[in-house]
Design an enzyme around this catalytic site. Structure first.
Site: not given
Ligand SMILES: Nc1ncnc2c1ncn2[C@@H]1O[C@H](COP(=O)(O)OP(=O)(O)O)[C@@H](O)[C@H]1O
Ligand SMILES: [Mg+2]
Length: 187
Positions: A10, A120, A131, A151, A154
């Site tokens: 990202k 996440t 992360r 973070n 993706h």
């Molecule tokens: N409550 C939140 N506030 C801000 N950003 C969030 C929140 N929840 C998720 N995100 C963002 O959305 C992305 C996608 O979420 P998710 O698919 O659940 O996580 P991952 O990237 O670990 O697969 C996360 O990597 C994060 O950057």
């Molecule tokens: Mg995801």
């Protein structure tokens, strides 16, 4: 079993010059990069990447609610409302700066890349994960700033998502087939 997955650095990862270290971690684990580019994504591709998938948006919302609950702060919005809001933040963020999508290939690549990526929320991500090692953001800090959690990367969640996400960023002919020199020692 050999799999392919999408790993996308990202904008925070690119701005912080962590692309090389991210790739090293993937390569050190025995996986290989079979496609890569640096791009400034447009809104169309960002919307296709963060597809309007109800199940995913609800899961994003539920993870957020769980984190707030643990801190003792109640949230009034439904999981879907939170997820939809985050999806918009994510699309805005993705188009805001350079990103580096890549296709990673190797044995169990999908779950291994997720493992190396970490949870996440960087605050709770395993300290040896990308992360956990390079970020310190949290749900609440991100929400207070009305922005997505920074973070770094993706990573596709499962086979179906990986196939869909790879096709969003790459044409089939952009994926390169080759053998790592150490493959016979690893497998
Ligand atoms: N409550 C939140 N506030 C801000 N950003 C969030 C929140 N929840 C998720 N995100 C963002 O959305 C992305 C996608 O979420 P998710 O698919 O659940 O996580 P991952 O990237 O670990 O697969 C996360 O990597 C994060 O950057
Ligand atoms: Mg995801």
């Amino acid at each position: 079993m050999i799999e392919r997955t999408l790993l996308l650095v990202k904008p925070d990862g690119v701005y912080r010059s962590l692309v090389g270290r991210i790739i090293s971690k993937i390569e050190d684990a025995g996986l290989k990069v079979v496609a890569i580019k640096i791009v400034k994504a447009d809104r169309k591709i960002a919307g296709e990447h963060y597809i309007e998938d109800r199940e995913w948006m609800v899961s994003v919302g539920n993870k957020t609610i769980a984190s707030y609950k643990e801190k003792g702060t109640p949230l009034n919005d439904t999981a879907l409302e939170i997820g939809m809001r985050i999806r918009n933040f994510l699309i805005e963020y993705l188009v805001s700066g350079p990103v580096v999508p890549m296709v990673i290939e190797g044995n169990e690549a999908i779950s291994i890349v997720r493992k190396l990526t970490g949870a996440t929320e960087p605050k709770r991500a395993d300290p040896s994960s990308l992360r956990g090692m390079y970020c310190s953001d949290s749900y609440q800090f991100a929400d207070d700033g009305k922005r997505p959690i920074r973070n770094l990367v993706h990573a596709s969640e499962d086979k179906k998502t990986a196939d869909r996400e790879i096709a969003v960023w790459f044409k089939n002919k952009e994926l390169v087939e080759y053998k790592r020199a150490d493959e016979t020692a690893m497998y």
